[in-house]
Design a protein around this motif. Structure first.
Motif, PDB file in Angstrom:
ATOM      1  N   ILE A   1      41.997   5.412 -92.865  1.00  0.00           N
ATOM      2  CA  ILE A   1      40.769   4.647 -93.084  1.00  0.00           C
ATOM      3  C   ILE A   1      40.104   5.180 -94.345  1.00  0.00           C
TER       4      ILE A   1
ATOM      5  N   GLY B   1      37.574   0.141 -96.631  1.00  0.00           N
ATOM      6  CA  GLY B   1      36.221  -0.376 -96.410  1.00  0.00           C
ATOM      7  C   GLY B   1      35.665  -1.094 -97.627  1.00  0.00           C
ATOM      8  N   GLY B   2      34.630  -1.867 -97.365  1.00  0.00           N
ATOM      9  CA  GLY B   2      34.042  -2.719 -98.393  1.00  0.00           C
ATOM     10  C   GLY B   2      33.662  -1.959 -99.662  1.00  0.00           C
TER      11      GLY B   2
ATOM     12  N   GLY C   1      33.366   8.957 -99.304  1.00  0.00           N
ATOM     13  CA  GLY C   1      32.598   9.492-100.418  1.00  0.00           C
ATOM     14  C   GLY C   1      33.241   9.373-101.774  1.00  0.00           C
TER      15      GLY C   1
ATOM     16  N   ALA D   1      38.877  -4.751 -97.239  1.00  0.00           N
ATOM     17  CA  ALA D   1      37.574  -5.407 -97.085  1.00  0.00           C
ATOM     18  C   ALA D   1      37.136  -6.064 -98.398  1.00  0.00           C
TER      19      ALA D   1
ATOM     20  N   GLY E   1      36.578   4.876 -96.203  1.00  0.00           N
ATOM     21  CA  GLY E   1      35.226   4.409 -95.911  1.00  0.00           C
ATOM     22  C   GLY E   1      34.700   3.488 -96.997  1.00  0.00           C
ATOM     23  N   SER E   2      33.751   2.694 -96.597  1.00  0.00           N
ATOM     24  CA  SER E   2      33.096   1.795 -97.530  1.00  0.00           C
ATOM     25  C   SER E   2      32.551   2.563 -98.733  1.00  0.00           C
TER      26      SER E   2
ATOM     27  N   PHE F   1      44.032  -3.916 -93.564  1.00  0.00           N
ATOM     28  CA  PHE F   1      42.759  -4.620 -93.770  1.00  0.00           C
ATOM     29  C   PHE F   1      42.167  -4.115 -95.078  1.00  0.00           C
TER      30      PHE F   1
ATOM     31  N   THR G   1      40.802   9.798 -92.145  1.00  0.00           N
ATOM     32  CA  THR G   1      39.667   9.040 -92.674  1.00  0.00           C
ATOM     33  C   THR G   1      39.113   9.784 -93.876  1.00  0.00           C
TER      34      THR G   1
HETATM   35  C1  LIG Z   1      34.420   5.032 -92.198  1.00  0.00           C
HETATM   36  C2  LIG Z   1      33.470   4.392 -91.186  1.00  0.00           C
HETATM   37  C3  LIG Z   1      34.269   3.497 -90.258  1.00  0.00           C
HETATM   38  C4  LIG Z   1      32.817   5.526 -90.395  1.00  0.00           C
HETATM   39  O1  LIG Z   1      31.995   4.953 -89.425  1.00  0.00           O
HETATM   40  P1  LIG Z   1      31.386   5.899 -88.264  1.00  0.00           P
HETATM   41  O2  LIG Z   1      32.454   6.732 -87.659  1.00  0.00           O
HETATM   42  O3  LIG Z   1      30.590   5.015 -87.362  1.00  0.00           O
HETATM   43  O4  LIG Z   1      30.478   6.879 -89.058  1.00  0.00           O
HETATM   44  P2  LIG Z   1      28.962   7.229 -88.782  1.00  0.00           P
HETATM   45  O5  LIG Z   1      28.114   6.058 -89.124  1.00  0.00           O
HETATM   46  O6  LIG Z   1      28.847   7.824 -87.397  1.00  0.00           O
HETATM   47  O7  LIG Z   1      28.672   8.345 -89.853  1.00  0.00           O
HETATM   48  C5  LIG Z   1      29.216   9.659 -89.761  1.00  0.00           C
HETATM   49  C6  LIG Z   1      28.767  10.428 -90.982  1.00  0.00           C
HETATM   50  O8  LIG Z   1      29.502   9.943 -92.137  1.00  0.00           O
HETATM   51  C7  LIG Z   1      28.587   9.392 -93.083  1.00  0.00           C
HETATM   52  N1  LIG Z   1      29.190   8.152 -93.564  1.00  0.00           N
HETATM   53  C8  LIG Z   1      29.540   7.074 -92.820  1.00  0.00           C
HETATM   54  N2  LIG Z   1      30.123   6.175 -93.575  1.00  0.00           N
HETATM   55  C9  LIG Z   1      30.155   6.670 -94.835  1.00  0.00           C
HETATM   56  C10 LIG Z   1      30.662   6.168 -96.034  1.00  0.00           C
HETATM   57  N3  LIG Z   1      31.261   4.988 -96.109  1.00  0.00           N
HETATM   58  N4  LIG Z   1      30.541   6.929 -97.130  1.00  0.00           N
HETATM   59  C11 LIG Z   1      29.929   8.159 -97.055  1.00  0.00           C
HETATM   60  N5  LIG Z   1      29.453   8.667 -95.920  1.00  0.00           N
HETATM   61  C12 LIG Z   1      29.552   7.936 -94.817  1.00  0.00           C
HETATM   62  C13 LIG Z   1      27.285   9.138 -92.339  1.00  0.00           C
HETATM   63  O9  LIG Z   1      26.188   9.195 -93.194  1.00  0.00           O
HETATM   64  C14 LIG Z   1      27.305  10.252 -91.333  1.00  0.00           C
HETATM   65  O10 LIG Z   1      26.936  11.419 -91.996  1.00  0.00           O
HETATM   66  P3  LIG Z   1      25.955  12.486 -91.278  1.00  0.00           P
HETATM   67  O11 LIG Z   1      26.726  12.960 -90.076  1.00  0.00           O
HETATM   68  O12 LIG Z   1      25.752  13.552 -92.311  1.00  0.00           O
HETATM   69  O13 LIG Z   1      24.741  11.744 -90.919  1.00  0.00           O
HETATM   70  C15 LIG Z   1      32.398   3.543 -91.865  1.00  0.00           C
HETATM   71  O14 LIG Z   1      31.543   4.377 -92.576  1.00  0.00           O
HETATM   72  C16 LIG Z   1      32.941   2.572 -92.862  1.00  0.00           C
HETATM   73  O15 LIG Z   1      33.102   2.839 -94.042  1.00  0.00           O
HETATM   74  N6  LIG Z   1      33.227   1.369 -92.392  1.00  0.00           N
HETATM   75  C17 LIG Z   1      33.790   0.313 -93.206  1.00  0.00           C
HETATM   76  C18 LIG Z   1      33.150  -0.987 -92.846  1.00  0.00           C
HETATM   77  C19 LIG Z   1      33.846  -2.094 -93.561  1.00  0.00           C
HETATM   78  O16 LIG Z   1      33.998  -2.093 -94.762  1.00  0.00           O
HETATM   79  N7  LIG Z   1      34.312  -3.063 -92.792  1.00  0.00           N
HETATM   80  C20 LIG Z   1      35.037  -4.155 -93.366  1.00  0.00           C
HETATM   81  C21 LIG Z   1      34.904  -5.417 -92.558  1.00  0.00           C
HETATM   82  S1  LIG Z   1      33.245  -6.000 -92.521  1.00  0.00           S
END
Ligand SMILES: CC(C)(COP(=O)(O)OP(=O)(O)OC[C@H]1O[C@@H](n2cnc3c(N)ncnc32)[C@H](O)[C@@H]1OP(=O)(O)O)[C@@H](O)C(=O)NCCC(=O)NCCS
Length: 240
Positions: free
Chosen positions: A213, A197-198, A232, A164, A215-216, A162, A229
């Motif tokens: 994974i 991620g996006g 940053g 994004a 992250g976005s 995937f 995963t």
């Molecule tokens: C990687 C990902 C899945 C993690 O989600 P999650 O497990 O629910 O993470 P949480 O929201 O619980 O965050 C956990 C910690 O990581 C941090 N964090 C989450 N995503 C982050 C990112 N992309 N970049 C930096 N930090 C991130 C949060 O701030 C949190 O930090 P803290 O504990 O100091 O508060 C999600 O961040 C992500 O990037 N998803 C991609 C979404 C996307 O692009 N989808 C495509 C189809 S729409």
């Protein structure tokens, strides 16, 4: 019998049963059009393009575009004429697919997507709206590349990946400043089942491992281990 609108320009007899070619569509010499194909108005199907059964080509799409060898580009294009699009594919409005591309069955090519020469795409993939696949990108099966993502030249992307929206990938740390030097081109690789991620950015040569994974918004500067995963800028592994 195929149905061909009188205003269409069709230079091939190789057209299957039940195919319809709409007003102002163009089909070039040596093209081979399967059965049950729908070619909408103003679509252009270039010479020697092969379309499988049940393909739909939406208005304004251009299949079989030749790369242009103008002075401004870094590399002279090399390609074979024509392209192959497997059965059951849908090609969106104003999408452009260059010559020497092979696309398998049941792929969805979104509106405005651009797929350069030498790309190879398996079965059941989504290439979203305005996605750009640069020269010589290979994608496996059941992979989704969402809107406006850019896959840079030479990338290899596995199955069930995937990517994004707005993901950017790069292959040259010299920014093309030394012309096109094959040894300096280092496309990233995305292994099976990985998710990007996006808006994330993959820098030249990185490998995103199987089921990893990203992250976005991450900027990936080094390899990502399988099932890891990273988040940053620069991307670092986090507990999963
Ligand atoms: C990687 C990902 C899945 C993690 O989600 P999650 O497990 O629910 O993470 P949480 O929201 O619980 O965050 C956990 C910690 O990581 C941090 N964090 C989450 N995503 C982050 C990112 N992309 N970049 C930096 N930090 C991130 C949060 O701030 C949190 O930090 P803290 O504990 O100091 O508060 C999600 O961040 C992500 O990037 N998803 C991609 C979404 C996307 O692009 N989808 C495509 C189809 S729409």
């Amino acid at each position: 019998m195929p149905s061909i609108h009188p205003s269409a320009s069709v230079e091939t007899d190789s057209i299957g049963e039940g195919t319809s070619i709409a007003a102002f569509a163009v089909v070039g010499a040596g093209a081979s059009i399967g059965a049950g194909v729908t070619i909408h108005p103003h679509a252009v199907i270039g010479p020697q393009v092969r379309l499988g059964d049940g393909v739909e080509v939406l208005p304004g799409a251009y299949l079989g575009r030749e790369p242009r060898a103008v002075g401004a580009i870094a590399r002279q294009p090399t390609f074979r004429p024509g392209l192959a699009l497997g059965p059951g594919c849908s090609v969106g409005a104003n999408a452009v697919v260059y010559c020497d591309v092979e696309i398998g069955s049941d792929n969805l090519i979104g509106d405005g997507a651009s797929i350069r020469e030498l790309c190879r795409i398996g079965d059941g993939n989504v290439v979203g709206r305005e996605v750009t696949l640069d020269r010589d990108v290979a994608i496996g099966n059941r992979t989704r590349v969402m809107d406006k993502a850019h896959l840079t030249g030479g990338m290899r992307v596995g199955d069930d990946v995937f990517v994004a929206a707005m993901v950017v990938t790069t292959n040259d740390n010299s920014f093309g400043g030394r012309g096109y030097v094959d040894e300096e081109i280092r496309p990233p690789t995305i292994e099976d089942g990985a998710m990007i991620g996006g808006g994330a950015s993959l820098l030249p040569g990185v490998r995103v491992g199987r089921a990893a994974i990203v992250g976005s918004g991450a900027v990936v500067t080094s390899d990502v281990e399988p099932e890891t995963t990273v988040l940053g800028v620069p991307a670092r592994p986090v507990a999963r």
